[in-house]
Design a protein around this motif. Structure first.
Motif, PDB file in Angstrom:
ATOM      1  N   HIS A   1       0.827  -1.218   0.000  1.00  0.00           N
ATOM      2  CA  HIS A   1       0.000   0.000   0.000  1.00  0.00           C
ATOM      3  C   HIS A   1       0.860   1.266   0.000  1.00  0.00           C
ATOM      4  O   HIS A   1       0.577   2.209  -0.734  1.00  0.00           O
ATOM      5  CB  HIS A   1      -0.955  -0.004   1.200  1.00  0.00           C
ATOM      6  N   ASN A   2       1.917   1.276   0.821  1.00  0.00           N
ATOM      7  CA  ASN A   2       2.742   2.487   0.885  1.00  0.00           C
ATOM      8  C   ASN A   2       3.432   2.767  -0.451  1.00  0.00           C
ATOM      9  O   ASN A   2       3.575   3.923  -0.849  1.00  0.00           O
ATOM     10  CB  ASN A   2       3.761   2.387   2.028  1.00  0.00           C
TER      11      ASN A   2
ATOM     12  N   TYR B   1       0.819   4.525  -2.531  1.00  0.00           N
ATOM     13  CA  TYR B   1       0.598   5.944  -2.154  1.00  0.00           C
ATOM     14  C   TYR B   1       1.722   6.808  -2.701  1.00  0.00           C
ATOM     15  O   TYR B   1       1.492   7.890  -3.228  1.00  0.00           O
ATOM     16  CB  TYR B   1       0.558   6.120  -0.623  1.00  0.00           C
TER      17      TYR B   1
ATOM     18  N   ILE C   1      -0.118  10.226  -3.038  1.00  0.00           N
ATOM     19  CA  ILE C   1      -1.230  10.331  -2.070  1.00  0.00           C
ATOM     20  C   ILE C   1      -0.643  10.511  -0.674  1.00  0.00           C
ATOM     21  O   ILE C   1       0.252   9.763  -0.265  1.00  0.00           O
ATOM     22  CB  ILE C   1      -2.118   9.057  -2.148  1.00  0.00           C
TER      23      ILE C   1
ATOM     24  N   TRP D   1      -8.008  -0.958  -1.503  1.00  0.00           N
ATOM     25  CA  TRP D   1      -7.588   0.407  -1.888  1.00  0.00           C
ATOM     26  C   TRP D   1      -8.743   1.133  -2.580  1.00  0.00           C
ATOM     27  O   TRP D   1      -9.074   2.278  -2.271  1.00  0.00           O
ATOM     28  CB  TRP D   1      -6.375   0.296  -2.811  1.00  0.00           C
TER      29      TRP D   1
END
Ligand SMILES: NC(=O)c1ccc[n+]([C@@H]2O[C@H](COP(=O)([O-])OP(=O)(O)OC[C@H]3O[C@@H](n4cnc5c(N)ncnc54)[C@H](OP(=O)(O)O)[C@@H]3O)[C@@H](O)[C@H]2O)c1
Length: 272
Positions: A21-22, A25, A30, A250
């Motif tokens: 996820h990181n 982003y 994001i 997500w």
């Protein structure tokens, strides 16, 4: 950071979700951060309240909390209600919404390798939590599902659940059988192979048209997958399921399309 996400579970230290996820982003600019938290079962209620109090926008839920967490939420999506388990929570206008992306994540991970689902035959080895989500999702796509589990009673309960939701399902002996000759999709969902151990029975003679998936991703290729490959079958491990359940979470949280290729590369890097 503007937005905060997390995964909670026990154990949690091996979770690859923060990396995936990181990386996403960062790639899309994001302003968000994804963390992992070790939450023991006796502190689940406090952890959920704490994440809300701290302003988290959402979080993933993994073992052993997927079923218990449902009683700490305000509402469930149809996917979560069907399985009776939640792997994704979103805070929307102060309400805690429980969702489940495991089954649809599995579907996304195999759809490019199957020429449609409707009317085809899926055999699932195992009847635990992961099998349940996958079996219901395959059934919702119109597949006939045959479930084989070491403890046969659990396979019977899962068959009844699939029928309850309008699907076609049967169960059988946890052993090779007639199914081996005309299975379109064989999914290994038991925990056998996590420590490099061999599978309890052979799939010798399996139809070469079968797509064989082992949802374990570490090791990358279990002894079970190695044997299926030797039999001439196309094979996939569980990394795709992990990736797509994350991508769907997500999209549930942030809308738009998750950067799947960036997330996939982050998983590969985390594994190497
Ligand atoms: N790729 C992904 O994203 C993903 C997601 C979730 C889970 N997983 C993997 O899926 C596996 C199962 O997870 P789960 O949550 O479904 O676990 P679970 O609910 O504990 O179910 C475990 C299943 O494995 C069977 N089993 C365990 N030991 C066995 C043995 N020695 N011989 C035959 N069957 C055996 C159990 O059969 P009985 O009912 O007879 O005990 C049961 O069907 C794990 O390896 C997990 O890492 C992967």
């Amino acid at each position: 950071m503007e937005k905060h996400y997390a995964v909670i579970g026990d154990p949690i230290e091996h979770s690859l979700s923060p990396r995936m996820h990181n990386a996403g982003y960062e790639a899309l600019g994001i302003d968000a951060e994804y963390q992992r938290f070790h939450v023991k079962p006796s502190y689940l209620a406090e952890a959920v309240d704490g994440l809300c109090a701290l302003g988290f926008s959402g979080w993933n839920v993994t073992l052993p909390h997927k079923e218990k967490v449902t009683s700490h939420l305000d509402t469930l999506t149809p996917q979560a209600r069907r399985v009776g388990a939640v792997n994704t929570v979103k805070i929307h206008e102060g309400k805690r919404i429980g969702h489940n992306t495991d089954g649809d994540g599995f579907i996304r991970s195999v759809e490019g390798n199957l020429n449609g689902f409707k009317g085809k035959k899926a055999v699932l080895l195992g009847a635990g939590g992961a099998s349940k989500g996958i079996a219901l999702a395959l059934s919702a796509q119109g597949m006939q599902v045959h479930i084989l589990n070491r403890t046969p009673e659990k396979a019977t309960v899962l068959v009844e659940l699939i029928k309850h939701w309008g699907g076609t399902a049967t169960s059988g002996k946890f052993a090779p059988g007639d199914w081996i000759e005309d299975v379109d999709l064989l999914v290994q969902t038991t925990s056998v192979g996590l420590r490099g151990e061999p599978f309890p029975f052979s799939v010798q003679g399996i139809s070469e048209k079968a797509l064989v998936v082992d949802i374990i991703f570490n090791p990358r290729e279990t002894a079970f997958l190695q044997e299926a490959k030797k039999q001439g079958c196309r094979t996939l491990n569980g990394l795709g399921m992990l990736l797509y359940q994350g991508a769907l979470a997500w999209e549930f949280w942030l809308g738009g399309q998750a950067p799947v290729e960036v997330m996939r590369q982050a998983l590969y890097r985390a594994q190497s």
